[in-house]
Design a protein around this motif. Sequence first.
Motif, mmCIF file in Angstrom:
data_model
loop_
_atom_site.group_PDB
_atom_site.id
_atom_site.type_symbol
_atom_site.label_atom_id
_atom_site.label_comp_id
_atom_site.label_asym_id
_atom_site.label_seq_id
_atom_site.Cartn_x
_atom_site.Cartn_y
_atom_site.Cartn_z
ATOM 1 N N ILE A 227 -7.151 8.179 -10.014
ATOM 2 C CA ILE A 227 -7.213 8.891 -8.738
ATOM 3 C C ILE A 227 -7.291 7.874 -7.600
ATOM 4 N N VAL A 228 -6.422 8.021 -6.594
ATOM 5 C CA VAL A 228 -6.483 7.212 -5.380
ATOM 6 C C VAL A 228 -6.613 8.159 -4.195
ATOM 7 N N LEU A 229 -6.961 7.590 -3.040
ATOM 8 C CA LEU A 229 -7.159 8.397 -1.845
ATOM 9 C C LEU A 229 -5.992 8.208 -0.890
ATOM 10 N N ASP A 230 -5.411 9.340 -0.490
ATOM 11 C CA ASP A 230 -4.402 9.370 0.562
ATOM 12 C C ASP A 230 -5.118 9.839 1.831
ATOM 13 N N GLY A 231 -5.653 8.862 2.568
ATOM 14 C CA GLY A 231 -6.580 9.230 3.637
ATOM 15 C C GLY A 231 -7.878 9.670 3.013
ATOM 16 N N GLN B 113 0.827 -1.207 0.000
ATOM 17 C CA GLN B 113 0.000 0.000 0.000
ATOM 18 C C GLN B 113 0.865 1.262 0.000
ATOM 19 N N THR B 114 1.871 1.272 -0.865
ATOM 20 C CA THR B 114 2.758 2.424 -0.968
ATOM 21 C C THR B 114 2.781 2.940 -2.399
ATOM 22 N N TRP C 221 4.107 7.981 -0.442
ATOM 23 C CA TRP C 221 2.802 7.911 0.218
ATOM 24 C C TRP C 221 2.651 6.505 0.800
ATOM 25 N N THR C 222 2.135 6.409 1.996
ATOM 26 C CA THR C 222 1.896 5.110 2.628
ATOM 27 C C THR C 222 0.420 4.974 2.960
ATOM 28 N N GLY C 223 0.005 3.744 3.167
ATOM 29 C CA GLY C 223 -1.386 3.490 3.521
ATOM 30 C C GLY C 223 -2.359 3.773 2.396
ATOM 31 N N ILE C 224 -1.920 3.581 1.155
ATOM 32 C CA ILE C 224 -2.775 3.825 -0.003
ATOM 33 C C ILE C 224 -3.616 2.571 -0.275
#
Length: 505
Positions: free
Chosen positions: A341-345, A281-282, A299-302
């Motif tokens: 498009i992905v969400l970072d949080g 998830q990076t 970015w982490t937790g993606i």
Amino acid sequence: MVRFRAPRGTLLWVKKPEDLDLELLDGTLHLKKSRGSFWSLIGSLPFLIIGFAVIGGSFIYTAYEAYSQIASDSVCDTRYYEEVKLGGGEIYCEYTQWNQINSIESVEVADQHFKYVTDWGDGNYEAQEFRWSIKNDMLAIGLVEPYGGERYYQCSLYKMESSLSQNWTADELTVSGDYWYALPSWCRDGDTSSSSPSYSPAVEPLFGGELLYVVVDAGSHDIHAETYTENTLEYITIYAPYNAGVIELMFPLIFGLIFGGIFLAVGDNRGMVLTLNGSEQTMRTRKAFGGTRLSGWTWTGIDFSSLKLKQHTKTVKHSSGGGEDGPVRTWTTRHKGIEFIVLDGRKPVEVLFLEHGDQLSMYDSTIERICKSLGIEVPEMVRLLEERPAPNISHENVQLTHFPVREWDSNNDARVLVSWFNNESSRTNNYSLQDALETSGIQHLDSTEDAQHLLDHLVDLLEKEAGDVEVDELPEHDGTESNETTAEHDGDGQAQPSNAFWNDS
């Protein structure tokens, strides 16, 4: 260039499928542009050359200076200075090439007076007159400056070399107390006498050619002296020994790294590599060819299952000019493409933009590969573009090049051919994509050869219709598929999921 915050805007923008390089290594998907501009590389070369030259030069210079200090056992830098020993044994450093020598001529002397003509060079001559006196081994010399019929003096104090003690130090060349009151009264008050000295030519150097050491206020570490010959006046400076510290040795290197780094950053023509790892998830951005975490962002937790595909028109504002380049000019360009498009949080990150113009299906296989590499299903696309209608071309002359498809590699491309067939056909019931593939013997359209085979099949059906031949291959259906390729216009109305190829059964 070191980043201190996450980059804004689209991370990677691709204009053609062949410009995108996808590689899966150890579970990590690497995306980068496979092409670079030759002229961009040529334009960056001067900056790269200057940058490497500045940095390399600073390393060489710093190493040379450090080696020179270590290798020399003198308190002076013997590359530039000569050692001078004072009477007390102290070592000072003299750089003889910096000594100033003025030519003088017409030297004349009188009782405690002398004068001469100084040659300043370039044909500039100046007649100068001086008065002097000695008290308590302190020599005062004053340059005469007439003003309002009176004679005033610009004075300095000296000690002649012969008046110094045997073990003299620089402390003997300082004034104890106020410098002004150490001057003789004629220096402070001027001379009101109207008599003029009687001058005669000098027969020897002034003051016997002795070194005249300048007396200064306390606090000065360097020593200044003057000496006359028959036709010159030499100014000498003797410096206190000084060894550069680590900071001063490193300053050229620091300077070179900073300014050389600026040139390298301007000339850095490396593309950006985007890496996506679904299991960890990076998501990372790095410069290609040796890029480190300092050249990008992580970015982490993606959660890549939150991936959204948006087909729309992206607006970019540009500007140029200003200052010496004239008035500022602004303009806007619009680019049709698919946004990843992905969400970072809760914050959306625009990962990838695939620009396709009017050829809406040119990235179908690319999307499949990316989603497969991330271990996720291809999501439904939010489509805000209207696909260009099939060309109005007779079946007698139709060719694949007449259709707005760049690469024939998906069932979505096959739908363009079926849509054209339905427009040309006189039948009331539309031919479905599934039936067209089955009757043509194609399971999945994967190549230009498949597309040509399907087109030939459809043309054959139209020719049979035109000849009033019964077309048994066309099954009857109650429903229609006339809206398979329709979508809303740019920016009009609400976004709706597309009837994309990955939803075909």
